[in-house]
Write a protein that holds these residues in place. Structure first.
Motif, PDB file in Angstrom:
ATOM      1  N   ARG A   1      30.698  43.953  19.455  1.00 31.43           N
ATOM      2  CA  ARG A   1      29.709  43.196  20.219  1.00 31.43           C
ATOM      3  C   ARG A   1      28.479  44.040  20.520  1.00 31.43           C
ATOM      4  O   ARG A   1      28.562  45.257  20.651  1.00 31.43           O
ATOM      5  N   TYR A   2      27.363  43.369  20.650  1.00 33.21           N
ATOM      6  CA  TYR A   2      26.086  44.036  20.930  1.00 33.21           C
ATOM      7  C   TYR A   2      26.099  44.613  22.341  1.00 33.21           C
ATOM      8  O   TYR A   2      26.420  43.927  23.309  1.00 33.21           O
TER       9      TYR A   2
ATOM     10  N   ASP B   1      25.827  37.373  19.712  1.00 41.70           N
ATOM     11  CA  ASP B   1      27.280  37.172  19.748  1.00 41.70           C
ATOM     12  C   ASP B   1      27.631  35.766  20.213  1.00 41.70           C
ATOM     13  O   ASP B   1      28.629  35.566  20.925  1.00 41.70           O
TER      14      ASP B   1
ATOM     15  N   SER C   1      31.191  34.048  21.065  1.00 43.71           N
ATOM     16  CA  SER C   1      32.203  35.021  21.494  1.00 43.71           C
ATOM     17  C   SER C   1      31.885  35.647  22.846  1.00 43.71           C
ATOM     18  O   SER C   1      32.658  36.449  23.358  1.00 43.71           O
ATOM     19  N   VAL C   2      30.721  35.289  23.417  1.00 38.64           N
ATOM     20  CA  VAL C   2      30.320  35.815  24.724  1.00 38.64           C
ATOM     21  C   VAL C   2      29.957  34.657  25.642  1.00 38.64           C
ATOM     22  O   VAL C   2      29.273  33.713  25.221  1.00 38.64           O
TER      23      VAL C   2
END
Length: 661
Positions: free
Chosen positions: A112-113, A223, A226-227
């Motif tokens: 993830r970022y 993301d 997923s976030v």
């Protein structure tokens, strides 16, 4: 009569000529390839922030596409014309699609970022100490040895983007030279400009769709899916925001794969337009000759095909109009390629727009009018049947008019965003500083703040600070995007009168003047884009008509090769390197290394961004003037030959009439 129509039937499919079907599917391929290119150009700022790399490295990634083109274009243009052109184009579309898939791959390989922040997510309580007064034991988690960056997972995954861009460039190589030469070979001379105008229109529709897709993807967090949206503490206008750049490139991959399918079923050659209404015997002979030629070409070895390569190359180099046109293309393409590569970043930094808004505005304001200009330019050429000299004159004066209007962009300026220690002092006095130590002042000198992190907050006094700690804030309340920092000593110490001494997340809003100036800039770019696009078709016809029929495919390929070697590859690199010199504050990676630039000196940025293209384009008008002189001399010499030969032709006609009597 029915038997005589058989050859014509083979040239049609569902009452539509196969040449027009080829034009249709080629236009679709143009839409696919240009959509991918425009989308990538719009996403380079997102890629820069995703991988924490400088603009100069982004320029190398951008130029890698041209390297892919460079590897194949000369050979594809020369050998491709002697092979099955539609099938080579189909193969190119497939390779282009694979390149797009490679570009998106790093997103699925990296985690993830990580949003750069001075605040630990585990300390998001109602009251959180930020300014650690007289606590020398405090150390930032970001200040680690720089060697850790080399070991950090995903630090070199941008290489996949570069390799994918090279493959994308290789796939795009055959589409333009082979497609144009195929149309030129089998289209009527008077229809050719109109067909090319249709292709140029497709090259504008594609980028328009690419920019719209880019605008949508830039608004989605990288993301996405997923976030949780509530966990994201930054907005789309924040310099740390990264959009879902990988999503759109997957859509482009699918489109290019579909675009290549029809080419597999198109013939190697067609009967030229206007030559279908031939007698039965002649049409049968021509079909037999075509079959014999195909057999002979099949027997040719690679050496026999290649033996004319050097003579063709020498002939092109000895063509003054062609060589001067290449010089013009290199200079003009360098200017436009550099500008379009960094235009989203320019709108973000100069006018305070989000990447999504910047991409959308570029697409809406510029591309539709370019489409109209290309179309009317081609239509004008067809209707008035202009010769090469007239086309060159028209292209020169229209382009020069647009160039003079371009300088009005220097007046579309926006005030620099006030950031303490970077663009203003802590007292609010304007002063641009590239030095890191100016971030410290008496109000935060005892806070033991890290100077590396970019986590801006806006004080009640209208001045932004690089981080809550550097603003001298000692407490906070609220969670997520709604955190308010309190007891900020630097806000209280400024000369601006303020009842509160608090700050909120993000930079302060720009003045209303910025929105007005942005509209002026966009209207100016709309007018300039339309005027310049009117000159594109006449200018391109000068290139086409300066070549002999057997040189067209190879000539267009070498023209593309030169533009990529001397403009497409280097221009984004040196534009990016120059832009990097205007960076006021670099971001920091989680490992402590230097990341992407967060804030620029927008005054210097503006002069470089607008000034360099102005110089390059100004120099390009020197070879333009030389082409006009050469073409006028050729026109005068051809007219004098006609006048000399006219009396001789009249005399022979009179003698023939007397003999008939």
């Amino acid at each position: 009569m029915k038997e005589a129509e058989k050859p014509r039937a083979r040239e049609k499919f569902c009452c539509i000529s196969k040449l027009k079907i080829f034009l249709l599917v080629l236009s679709f391929a143009y839409v696919g390839k240009t959509m991918s290119g425009a989308y990538m150009n719009s996403m380079y700022t997102q890629i820069e922030k995703q991988f924490n790399i400088p603009a100069s490295l982004v320029g190398i990634i951008n130029g890698s596409f041209e390297i892919g083109n460079l590897l194949l274009i000369a050979f594809v243009s020369y050998f491709g014309a002697k092979l099955h052109r539609p099938r080579i184009i189909a193969l190119g579309c497939t390779i282009l699609s694979f390149g797009c898939l490679l570009i998106s791959l790093p997103h699925f390989l990296m985690g993830r970022y990580h949003i750069e922040s001075s605040i630990s997510p585990f300390e998001n309580s109602s009251v959180m100490p930020l300014c650690f007064v007289n606590q020398s034991s405090f150390s930032s988690p970001t200040e680690k040895p720089l060697t850790d960056c080399e070991k950090e997972p995903g630090s070199l995954l941008w290489i996949f983007v570069m390799i994918g861009n090279i493959v994308r460039g290789m796939g795009e190589t055959p589409i333009m030279p082979l497609g144009i030469s195929y149309l030129e070979d089998f289209a009527k001379a008077e229809n050719s400009p109109f067909y090319l105008g249709c292709l140029h229109t497709a090259t504008v529709i594609g980028p328009f769709l690419g920019f719209l897709l880019g605008s949508f993807c830039a608004e989605q967090f990288v993301d996405v899916g997923s976030v949780n949206a509530e966990d994201i503490t930054i907005t789309v206008t924040d310099a740390r925001w990264v959009g879902a750049w990988w999503l759109g490139i997957l859509i482009c991959a699918s489109l290019n794969l579909l675009a290549g399918i029809p080419f597999w079923f198109l013939p190697k050659s067609l009967v030229k337009e206007g030559e279908t209404n031939e007698p039965e015997e002649f049409s049968k002979k021509s079909l037999v000759l075509l079959q014999e030629n195909d057999k002979n070409e099949a027997k040719q070895t690679m050496y026999e095909i290649a033996k004319d390569f050097i003579p063709f190359l020498k002939a092109l180099f000895r063509n003054p109009v062609y060589m001067l046109f290449i010089c013009i293309t290199v200079l003009q393409f360098s200017a436009f390629n550099g500008m379009i590569s960094f235009m989203p970043k320019y709108l973000e930094q100069q006018f305070g727009k989000s990447a999504s808004d910047a991409i959308f505005l570029i697409g809406v304001y510029n591309l539709p009018v370019i489409c109209i200009g290309y179309f009317f330019g081609g239509l004008f050429m067809k209707k008035f049947k202009t010769n090469t000299s007239q086309a060159a004159t028209m292209a020169f004066w229209i382009s020069l008019l647009e160039y003079l209007l371009y300088f009005a962009a220097y007046w579309t300026i926006c005030d620099t965003s006030p950031v303490a220690g970077l663009t203003v002092s802590y007292e609010g006095i304007e002063q641009v500083s590239y030095a890191e130590n100016t971030l410290l002042a008496g109000c935060n000198s005892n806070c033991n703040c890290t100077l590396k992190v970019w986590d801006p907050v806006c004080g009640d006094n209208g001045i932004a600070y690089v981080s809550p700690c550097l603003a001298g804030c000692k407490a906070s309340r609220g969670t997520g995007k709604h955190v308010v920092f309190e007891n900020c000593t630097c806000v209280a110490a400024s000369e601006f009168l303020s009842q509160n001494v608090s700050a909120i997340l993000g930079l302060c809003d720009r003045e209303e003047n910025c929105d007005k100036m942005l509209h002026y800039f966009l209207i100016l770019s709309l007018v300039c884009s339309f005027i310049f696009s009117l000159s594109a078709m006449p200018g391109y016809m000068v290139l086409i008509r300066s070549l002999k029929p057997e040189e067209k495919s190879f000539g267009v390929g070498i023209h593309g090769l030169a533009s990529r070697v001397f403009a497409g590859i280097p221009s984004p690199i040196y534009f990016g390197a120059l832009i990097d010199t205007t960076c006021l504050k670099w971001g920091t990676m989680s490992c402590g290394g230097e990341g992407a630039c967060r804030m620029y000196d927008i005054v210097t940025y503006r002069w470089l961004y607008l000034g360099l293209p102005a110089i390059l384009r100004g120099v390009s008008y020197i070879p333009c003037a030389l082409i006009l002189l050469i073409l006028k001399k050729k026109l005068k010499s051809s007219e004098s030959k006609v006048l000399i030969n006219a009396p001789v032709e009249m005399q022979t006609k009179e003698e023939e009439n007397e003999s008939l009597k």
